[in-house]
Every structure is written in structure tokens, then in C-alpha cells.
Design an enzyme around this catalytic site. Structure first.
Site: not given
Length: 286
Positions: A140, A165, A239, A242, A265, A274
Site C-alpha cells: 500500500r 492496514k 494503489h 498493488r 488480506h 483479482y
């Protein structure tokens, strides 16, 4: 009142303290505080004087008049709800039903060829080193900016991301190319802590800088390179690197669980988006 007067009030200080105690990230702190600033400036009075009916009118105004996106409205609701529930301790009913519908848009993604074209246009070297690290490690924006020298494990070729995050730690693979690039870049500034320090206008502040390069600086460098490369896709930003990293790994046959781990994640369903960004499965089916 003068613009941005909210930041000079005790209410703002109380909000910041409450957010820190709640374990919110720096980015969340900024977003929630901005939501409150826009609210009090709209009514031009301190938040303790704002009524529940006025708050409802404000939410409707932002939705119908200023046409804020669902994502922006969601931040607005969350920031204001946090303040009134935790700082003013108002048990208002509006917070029980105020919701913004989530947009179900697929993220933009760049092909390997487009990535190559963009990186041939990135200037100067510190922006190139930063953006290449973000892409080749799937980071990120702020994870990359706040990398420290001690986060690099040269022997194991891993990066320790511990400002991610949700305050979640993770290790991500560090390609040999990126490792050598970081070594070459670090020699240009030799900051003992930061990998990407704010070098200043003359480029001489790198060795002693306490803050990383600015978000605006790297975003601007990426935009310039994107346009110079002739890339006109919508919603393409730092972003997007990524998203492109994850998609390219998937196209290379990397297991979805591995990609989930690399991206940090918590839920595999977040990573599964994705699958919609590549024709890999369709090609196999044909």
C-alpha cells in the site's frame, strides 16, 4: 469563523485522543477529523450545538446536493458517528440506520507492458525506487513510504511490513532486483532509519530526515509518468500498482492463498476480486 478553525479547538484534541485510544490508524484519524471539520464548518458552530435533526439534514445534503460517492459518504458517517457517540456520548437514533451502499466496482489494473511504459517515465530516481518497491512487493502507498532500513531482511529476501492496514504485521517476498535497487538508492542518502526519507528541494536533507517522502509528491510523480506514457485508463493511481502486482501473480500461476498472504488480506474473498481482473482461467478453459 476562519477556515479550518476546527483544528484549533479542544473538541479536535479530544477527538484525536479518543481515536488514538481506540487504536485507529493515522490515516483513519485524518479522515475522521476531516469529516468533523467539514461538518462544523458547514454549520459554522461548535459540534456540541449541532442537533440530531441538523445532522440528518447534513447527511441528506451531502448525498443529494454535493453528490458524494458512497465511499466518501461512508467515511463521513463513520467519522461523525465516532465523535458524537464517543466524545459527546450522544445516543442518537440516526446512527442506527445511517448507511451508505457499497460500490461494487472492479479496481483498475495495468498490463505488464503498461507498467513498463510508466516506469520508463518516472523521475527522479527516488520516485522510481519507491514506486518500483510498491509494485514488486504489492505494498500500500503508506506501507511503502514508512519502510525502515531494519525492515529489509537481505538474507531471506523478505520485507517486514509492520505499519500495515489494521496494524497487522506481515512478511512479503523481496525480489532480488528490488533488493539491489534499494541498496543502490539507500547509498544516495544513507538515512539510518528511513528507506524513503524526505530529501528536500536540494536533495540534501535525506541523511537526517525524520519524515518520509510526501504522499502528494509520489502521487504527483506517478500521475506525470502515467500521462507521459500515454496511459488514459480511469481510476489509475499508485494503489493500482498493488492491484497489478496481485493480478500479475495470479496470471503467473501463483496460488490465491499465497497472494492473500502477501497482500495482508484477512479474508480470502477480498483477494478473490483479482479473479475478475484476468483472463487466465478463461484461456485455460478454451
Amino acid at each position: 469563523m476562519e477556515k479550518y478553525w476546527w483544528y484549533k479547538t479542544d473538541w479536535h484534541q479530544k477527538t484525536v485522543k479518543a481515536l488514538k485510544i481506540a487504536g485507529m490508524s493515522e490515516k483513519t484519524l485524518q479522515c475522521y477529523s476531516r469529516a468533523m471539520r467539514m461538518l462544523v464548518e458547514h454549520f459554522d458552530k461548535t459540534p456540541d450545538l449541532i442537533t440530531e435533526d441538523e445532522l440528518i439534514d447534513y447527511f441528506v445534503f451531502r448525498r443529494d446536493e454535493t453528490k458524494w460517492s458512497p465511499a466518501t459518504i461512508r467515511i463521513c458517517y463513520s467519522g461523525i458517528k465516532f465523535f458524537f457517540a464517543n466524545v459527546l456520548q450522544q445516543p442518537w437514533h440516526v446512527f442506527n440506520y445511517a448507511k451508505a451502499q457499497r460500490e461494487k466496482r472492479l479496481p483498475a489494473v495495468l498490463s505488464k507492458e503498461e507498467i513498463h511504459e510508466i516506469f520508463t517515465q518516472v523521475k527522479p530516481f527516488h520516485n522510481y525506487a519507491y514506486l518500483m518497491t510498491v509494485y514488486t512487493c504489492g505494498l500500500r502507498l503508506q506501507e511503502g513510504l514508512y519502510l525502515e532500513v531494519s525492515d529489509i531482511d537481505g538474507q531471506r529476501k523478505m520485507i517486514h511490513v509492520h505499519r500495515g492496514k489494521g496494524a497487522k504485521d506481515r512478511y512479503v517476498p523481496l525480489p532480488e532486483f528490488t533488493y539491489q535497487l534499494l541498496r543502490r538508492y539507500w547509498i544516495t542518502h544513507r538515512n539510518p532509519n528511513l528507506l524513503f526519507p524526505a530529501v528536500g528541494r536540494g536533495g540534501k536533507d535525506g541523511p537526517t530526515a525524520k519524515q518520509p517522502m510526501s504522499i502528494e509528491g509520489v502521487q504527483g510523480a506517478f500521475r506525470k509518468a502515467k500521462f507521459a506514457a500515454g496511459i488514459h485508463k480511469k481510476r489509475v493511481s499508485v494503489h493500482t500498482l498493488r492491484h497489478s502486482y496481485a493480478t500479475h501473480l495470479l496470471e503467473a500461476g501463483v496460488n490465491l492463498r499465497v497472494i492473500q498472504k502477501n497482500l495482508g488480506h484477512s479474508n480470502i474473498e477480498t483477494t478473490m476480486v483479482y479473479l475478475h481482473l484476468t483472463n487466465k482461467g478463461l484461456e485455460d478453459a478454451y
